[in-house]
Design an enzyme around this catalytic site. Structure first.
Site, mmCIF file in Angstrom:
data_model
loop_
_atom_site.group_PDB
_atom_site.id
_atom_site.type_symbol
_atom_site.label_atom_id
_atom_site.label_comp_id
_atom_site.label_asym_id
_atom_site.label_seq_id
_atom_site.Cartn_x
_atom_site.Cartn_y
_atom_site.Cartn_z
ATOM 1 N N GLY A 287 60.661 -49.115 92.104
ATOM 2 C CA GLY A 287 59.346 -48.973 91.495
ATOM 3 C C GLY A 287 58.922 -47.522 91.517
ATOM 4 O O GLY A 287 59.062 -46.784 90.540
ATOM 5 N N GLU B 80 51.644 -46.968 86.537
ATOM 6 C CA GLU B 80 51.774 -45.532 86.217
ATOM 7 C C GLU B 80 51.842 -44.688 87.489
ATOM 8 O O GLU B 80 51.369 -43.553 87.524
ATOM 9 C CB GLU B 80 50.618 -45.039 85.326
ATOM 10 C CG GLU B 80 50.364 -45.872 84.094
ATOM 11 C CD GLU B 80 51.421 -45.736 83.027
ATOM 12 O OE1 GLU B 80 52.570 -45.396 83.387
ATOM 13 O OE2 GLU B 80 51.117 -45.974 81.862
ATOM 14 N N GLY B 81 52.407 -45.257 88.541
ATOM 15 C CA GLY B 81 52.462 -44.590 89.833
ATOM 16 C C GLY B 81 51.289 -45.024 90.682
ATOM 17 O O GLY B 81 50.131 -44.812 90.316
ATOM 18 N N THR B 82 51.569 -45.651 91.827
ATOM 19 C CA THR B 82 50.484 -46.106 92.691
ATOM 20 C C THR B 82 49.615 -44.926 93.118
ATOM 21 O O THR B 82 50.030 -43.762 93.045
ATOM 22 C CB THR B 82 51.049 -46.776 93.955
ATOM 23 O OG1 THR B 82 51.728 -45.778 94.744
ATOM 24 C CG2 THR B 82 52.007 -47.897 93.611
ATOM 25 N N ALA C 180 60.163 -48.732 79.280
ATOM 26 C CA ALA C 180 61.047 -49.471 80.183
ATOM 27 C C ALA C 180 61.646 -48.529 81.224
ATOM 28 O O ALA C 180 62.747 -47.995 81.043
ATOM 29 C CB ALA C 180 62.138 -50.175 79.392
ATOM 30 N N LEU C 181 60.927 -48.358 82.318
ATOM 31 C CA LEU C 181 61.373 -47.502 83.419
ATOM 32 C C LEU C 181 61.589 -48.299 84.696
ATOM 33 O O LEU C 181 62.645 -48.241 85.319
ATOM 34 C CB LEU C 181 60.353 -46.376 83.651
ATOM 35 C CG LEU C 181 60.568 -45.497 84.885
ATOM 36 C CD1 LEU C 181 61.890 -44.735 84.791
ATOM 37 C CD2 LEU C 181 59.395 -44.517 85.059
ATOM 38 N N THR D 113 55.122 -53.728 80.290
ATOM 39 C CA THR D 113 54.006 -54.063 79.404
ATOM 40 C C THR D 113 54.533 -54.215 77.978
ATOM 41 O O THR D 113 55.317 -53.385 77.515
ATOM 42 C CB THR D 113 52.936 -52.973 79.457
ATOM 43 O OG1 THR D 113 52.465 -52.835 80.792
ATOM 44 C CG2 THR D 113 51.763 -53.303 78.538
#
Length: 381
Positions: free
Chosen positions: A133, A364-366, A126-127, A160
């Site tokens: 974002g 997980e980072g664009t 949970a970030l 997720t």
């Protein structure tokens, strides 16, 4: 198509053989139907737990598999080639255990880690928040100390396993000191005041619930703080380095499945009196797909071996995530092209692979963030 793997031990070979059997016999036959009905495969994760696959890279003394990261990632690839929801779910679970395993005290690890990686529990990370974002340092969810507890208020986004996870690694603000005011808490999924919104309606990975998490005066014991107050952002970013390798492995598994499908179809589909794989336009397309898959696999294995050796690997994780997820998008798109009209139907999984590939370039980072990470590492060298 069996992948010719170079594994570090016979134990690793046996582990991959077990994984391949589970993927072939249990996961692949169930994937399409569950994704179409948007069913979360909790029993699949219970099977992985019973098989010892939910805690592979963590210490044996806590119930883990004690495996090198390069072995764990190849297990992840194998699972993802059969069912992406399961592969991504395992990657998220592994990342959710990381803050405790890496930053918890001995007492905290002994108390909680065995159950978390033993197979019965599933984790969430949970970030993210709607307004924060890629800018993780701007998060607003608060965890205010109140005696022997933290009182948590706020909303997390794009989580997720939201609503189905048994625990969450939560990043929350414990002070107003910018990025240095963020801390990490291990939150029980059944905490009063914690709830999940209805799952997002997504174009792919529909078997995996992605939700908002809402904290409304949720009380978490203070002994669930990991790494001390103010260390949460560093914990989160370090966890993401390993998580990016996980997503890279998932992407390679998906791309391999699309390549295998395209090759099999091209061998069996005849036009003008011969299989279409014999036409240069198709065989060159398939060759490029194979090269992309193998290059992406090499990239994530390079990052994993650096991690296993205790060397810096953050930039290599970003390279692997960038290369592998872009490859997955290209390979799955080309697989649809090889199948032609059939690829655009749900009679074949190519269209599902293509839909699933897109999100890999985002979470997980664009991939734009990965390019920033790589460029900044070059600037320091």
């Amino acid at each position: 198509m069996a992948v010719d793997r170079l594994l570090p031990s016979q134990e690793a070979s046996d582990l991959l053989a077990l994984t391949a059997e589970i993927a072939r016999d249990e996961l692949a036959p169930a994937a399409a139907g569950a994704e179409e009905r948007e069913l979360f495969p909790r029993k699949a994760f219970q099977l992985l737990g019973d098989s010892g696959l939910l805690g592979l890279p963590y210490p044996e003394e806590h119930g883990g598999g004690g495996q090198p990261y390069e072995v764990y990632l190849q297990v992840l690839e194998e699972l993802s080639s059969a069912w992406m929801t399961v592969g991504v779910g395992l990657s998220v679970h592994t990342m959710s255990c990381y803050p405790l395993a890496r930053y918890g005290t001995d007492e905290q690890r002994d108390r909680w880690l065995p159950e978390m990686i033993g197979g019965d529990l599933l984790g969430g990370y949970a970030l993210s928040e709607a307004h924060a974002g890629s800018d993780a340092g701007a998060l607003r969810t608060r965890a205010d100390r109140d005696g022997d507890e933290y009182r948590i208020t706020g909303t997390k986004s794009w989580i997720t396993h939201g609503g189905v996870a048994d625990f969450y690694a939560l990043m929350a603000r414990t002070s107003d000191d910018g990025p240095r005011g963020i801390s990490c808490l291990l939150v029980d999924g059944a905490t009063p005041g914690l709830s999940a919104a209805p799952p997002e309606r997504k174009m792919g990975l529909t078997g995996s619930p992605t939700t908002e998490l809402r904290f409304e005066d949720a009380r978490v014991p203070a002994d669930r703080l990991l790494g001390g107050e103010g260390h949460g952002l560093a914990i989160a970013l370090n966890a993401l380095d390993s998580g990016r390798l996980g997503i890279a492995a998932c992407a390679v598994g998906l791309a391999q499945a699309a390549l295998d499908l395209a090759v099999d179809y091209a061998k069996g589909r005849e036009q003008f009196g011969r299989p279409i794989i014999e036409f240069q336009g198709v065989e060159f397309l398939l060759a490029d797909m194979a090269a992309a898959v193998q290059s992406a696999r090499a990239a994530y294995l390079d990052g994993a071996r650096r991690r296993d050796a205790g060397r810096p690997f953050g930039a290599q994780a970003s390279v692997a995530k960038l290369v592998a997820t872009d490859a997955a998008m290209k390979v799955t798109t080309d697989a649809v092209q090889v199948l032609g009209g059939a690829g655009y139907t749900r009679d074949f999984p190519a269209e599902r692979y293509m839909r699933e590939a897109k999100v890999l370039q985002i979470f997980e980072g664009t991939n734009q963030i990965q390019r920033m990470v790589i460029a900044r590492d070059l600037a320091k060298s």
